[in-house]
Design a protein around this motif. Sequence first.
Motif, PDB file in Angstrom:
ATOM      1  N   TYR A  20       5.988 -26.306  -3.602  1.00 55.21           N
ATOM      2  CA  TYR A  20       6.091 -24.998  -4.260  1.00 55.21           C
ATOM      3  C   TYR A  20       6.953 -24.052  -3.429  1.00 55.21           C
ATOM      4  CZ  TYR A  20       4.383 -20.217  -5.151  1.00 55.21           C
ATOM      5  OH  TYR A  20       4.280 -18.865  -5.359  1.00 55.21           O
ATOM      6  N   LEU A  21       6.705 -23.988  -2.132  1.00 52.60           N
ATOM      7  CA  LEU A  21       7.459 -23.085  -1.266  1.00 52.60           C
ATOM      8  C   LEU A  21       8.920 -23.492  -1.191  1.00 52.60           C
ATOM      9  CD1 LEU A  21       4.789 -22.722   1.564  1.00 52.60           C
ATOM     10  CD2 LEU A  21       5.457 -20.955  -0.074  1.00 52.60           C
ATOM     11  N   GLN A  22       9.191 -24.789  -1.189  1.00 53.68           N
ATOM     12  CA  GLN A  22      10.581 -25.275  -1.173  1.00 53.68           C
ATOM     13  C   GLN A  22      11.322 -24.825  -2.429  1.00 53.68           C
ATOM     14  OE1 GLN A  22      10.972 -29.565  -0.709  1.00 53.68           O
ATOM     15  NE2 GLN A  22      13.001 -29.562  -1.651  1.00 53.68           N
ATOM     16  N   ALA A  23      10.667 -24.958  -3.581  1.00 54.15           N
ATOM     17  CA  ALA A  23      11.302 -24.569  -4.846  1.00 54.15           C
ATOM     18  C   ALA A  23      11.591 -23.076  -4.886  1.00 54.15           C
ATOM     19  CB  ALA A  23      10.409 -24.966  -6.019  1.00 54.15           C
ATOM     20  N   LEU A  99      -2.003 -29.066  -6.604  1.00 50.44           N
ATOM     21  CA  LEU A  99      -1.601 -27.739  -7.067  1.00 50.44           C
ATOM     22  C   LEU A  99      -0.197 -27.371  -6.614  1.00 50.44           C
ATOM     23  CD1 LEU A  99      -2.602 -25.495  -8.814  1.00 50.44           C
ATOM     24  CD2 LEU A  99      -3.686 -24.451  -6.812  1.00 50.44           C
ATOM     25  N   SER A 100       0.184 -27.765  -5.398  1.00 47.54           N
ATOM     26  CA  SER A 100       1.520 -27.451  -4.906  1.00 47.54           C
ATOM     27  C   SER A 100       2.591 -28.063  -5.804  1.00 47.54           C
ATOM     28  CB  SER A 100       1.693 -27.960  -3.471  1.00 47.54           C
ATOM     29  OG  SER A 100       3.023 -27.777  -3.025  1.00 47.54           O
ATOM     30  N   ILE A 101       2.417 -29.341  -6.149  1.00 51.43           N
ATOM     31  CA  ILE A 101       3.408 -30.022  -6.991  1.00 51.43           C
ATOM     32  C   ILE A 101       3.474 -29.380  -8.373  1.00 51.43           C
ATOM     33  CG2 ILE A 101       3.838 -32.193  -8.227  1.00 51.43           C
ATOM     34  CD1 ILE A 101       3.006 -33.654  -5.666  1.00 51.43           C
ATOM     35  N   LEU A 102       2.315 -29.042  -8.939  1.00 52.02           N
ATOM     36  CA  LEU A 102       2.325 -28.449 -10.280  1.00 52.02           C
ATOM     37  C   LEU A 102       2.894 -27.032 -10.272  1.00 52.02           C
ATOM     38  CD1 LEU A 102      -1.048 -29.762 -11.731  1.00 52.02           C
ATOM     39  CD2 LEU A 102       1.253 -30.669 -12.072  1.00 52.02           C
ATOM     40  N   LYS A 103       2.652 -26.280  -9.221  1.00 55.70           N
ATOM     41  CA  LYS A 103       3.251 -24.934  -9.131  1.00 55.70           C
ATOM     42  C   LYS A 103       4.765 -25.024  -8.972  1.00 55.70           C
ATOM     43  CE  LYS A 103       1.175 -21.804  -6.571  1.00 55.70           C
ATOM     44  NZ  LYS A 103       0.420 -21.231  -5.428  1.00 55.70           N
ATOM     45  N   GLY A 106       6.077 -25.989 -12.409  1.00 58.32           N
ATOM     46  CA  GLY A 106       5.989 -24.873 -13.349  1.00 58.32           C
ATOM     47  C   GLY A 106       7.016 -23.793 -13.055  1.00 58.32           C
ATOM     48  N   PHE A 107       7.241 -23.520 -11.774  1.00 60.44           N
ATOM     49  CA  PHE A 107       8.255 -22.541 -11.359  1.00 60.44           C
ATOM     50  C   PHE A 107       9.637 -23.009 -11.796  1.00 60.44           C
ATOM     51  CE2 PHE A 107      11.097 -20.787  -8.004  1.00 60.44           C
ATOM     52  CZ  PHE A 107      10.852 -19.436  -8.193  1.00 60.44           C
ATOM     53  N   GLU A 108       9.965 -24.285 -11.510  1.00 59.29           N
ATOM     54  CA  GLU A 108      11.246 -24.846 -11.932  1.00 59.29           C
ATOM     55  C   GLU A 108      11.390 -24.823 -13.450  1.00 59.29           C
ATOM     56  OE1 GLU A 108      13.812 -27.160  -9.896  1.00 59.29           O
ATOM     57  OE2 GLU A 108      13.306 -25.294  -8.865  1.00 59.29           O
ATOM     58  N   GLN A 109      10.287 -25.131 -14.140  1.00 57.71           N
ATOM     59  CA  GLN A 109      10.316 -25.191 -15.600  1.00 57.71           C
ATOM     60  C   GLN A 109      10.668 -23.841 -16.214  1.00 57.71           C
ATOM     61  OE1 GLN A 109       9.052 -28.452 -16.922  1.00 57.71           O
ATOM     62  NE2 GLN A 109      10.316 -27.844 -18.637  1.00 57.71           N
ATOM     63  N   THR A 110      10.238 -22.775 -15.569  1.00 53.19           N
ATOM     64  CA  THR A 110      10.536 -21.437 -16.080  1.00 53.19           C
ATOM     65  C   THR A 110      12.041 -21.218 -16.195  1.00 53.19           C
ATOM     66  OG1 THR A 110       8.493 -20.559 -15.120  1.00 53.19           O
ATOM     67  CG2 THR A 110      10.231 -18.966 -15.628  1.00 53.19           C
ATOM     68  N   PHE A 111      12.782 -21.614 -15.163  1.00 49.51           N
ATOM     69  CA  PHE A 111      14.238 -21.411 -15.165  1.00 49.51           C
ATOM     70  C   PHE A 111      14.944 -22.459 -16.013  1.00 49.51           C
ATOM     71  CE2 PHE A 111      12.561 -19.667 -11.201  1.00 49.51           C
ATOM     72  CZ  PHE A 111      12.972 -18.359 -11.339  1.00 49.51           C
TER      73      PHE A 111
END
Length: 445
Positions: A20-23, A99-103, A106-111
């Motif tokens: 998540y932090l990397q993304a 949770l980290s992988i899904l966040k 989900g963050f990537e999916q938004t863009f």
Amino acid sequence: MNVNTIINNLEAKHPGEKEYLQAVHEVLESIETIYNENPQYEAAKIIERLVEPDRILTFRVSWTDDEGQVHVNLGYRVHFNNAIGPYKGGLRLHPSVNLSILKFLGFEQTFKNALTTLPMGGAKGGSDFNPKGKSDAEIMRFCQAFMLELWRVIGPNTDVPAGDIGTGGREIGYLYGMYKKLQMENTGVLTGKGLNWGGSLIRPEATGFGATYFAKEMLAVNNDTFKGKTVTVSGFGNVAWGVALKVTELGGKVVTISGPDGYIYDEKGLDAEKIDYLLELRASNNDIVSPYADEFPEAKFIPGKKPWEVKCDIAMPSAIQNELNGEDAKKLIANGVQYAAEVSNMGCTPEAIEEFQKAGIPFAPGKAVNAGGVAVSGLEMSQNAMKLNWTTEEVDAKLHHIMSSIHEACIKYGTQSDGYINYVNGANIAGFIKVADAMLDQGII
């Protein structure tokens, strides 16, 4: 905005969530300049609101196996952002799910969804359940138990889940059957459905087809084509299958596939017979690729390694996050790679991306390259809403247009003064502006 300050604050709040932090870090680095040039974003604290999901649902999934033994898994749904439309994102069933992988997804999916120009927000979900080795009846019982929790927070105008790793047509069918029974309506709320009950043509191939269309545009910018090009691909599921089909159709040659046991090098390239065999192989074993070399003796199986040591013109990682690292990128560059297109979500590490860009190799990120899958999911939603089905040619034409438009957006926002196209910046900036402006229009919520 100070990127390091925001990342440090996120690390303190969400320790250990490295994916998540990397993304987040990648996106913030890309948009820092444009963000700071637009004070309205800072005034509304767009970044602070955008990097945190709207909500996270975590739940227990209890199910019984064929021997009557009870098993307990964790289920998740991360609603990240719905500024431009209903939440949209896949359900991943894999032991690595956390949770980290899904966040991060989900963050990537938004863009990614913003780039398609379709009205879809970003979400992701899934479970640490492993469908491999399970009977159909066990998978059905798990999916039904999973949906008993999920159905309350999804709907055609709220959240429309889809398939992902471990979640194919069979799983979508079981999930949808339970949703329909609980909700007492038939609204097509999941995508990736069977063709005879609301699915869209070319959905299984869409991610691979779309990625190849995007790469085709990358080559065209350089007055180049796939004809005669050698392509290395990782993975061997629907995505790799779609890439292999379309690359071969466009005159290129896919020479690798891979699994957890190693990779296959097929110097002659994948033809129609071999491409068909890929899906049979995937359906009949636990992801190992070594049987391919038994079926086609001219191919070589290299155990325990990744395909990035093979000489190629185009590299298309298509399996999982962070599968191609800095050392892999150096090997590809030394072997003369000309283009890199990230088909998997965040398939390359930051070090790999840096190596490609430093060498002047055109590199495009997953949120742009693999948007074809969710694009056709969006088209499936449209078909369901209108109670009709488009032909293969109609869906394919719309997909091709969407991928060309995404490439144009990357060119618009990613072309540097020296002429190099920074596709990472282009994709991140284009997606961010769309989402951020929608958030501004809708007030502080």
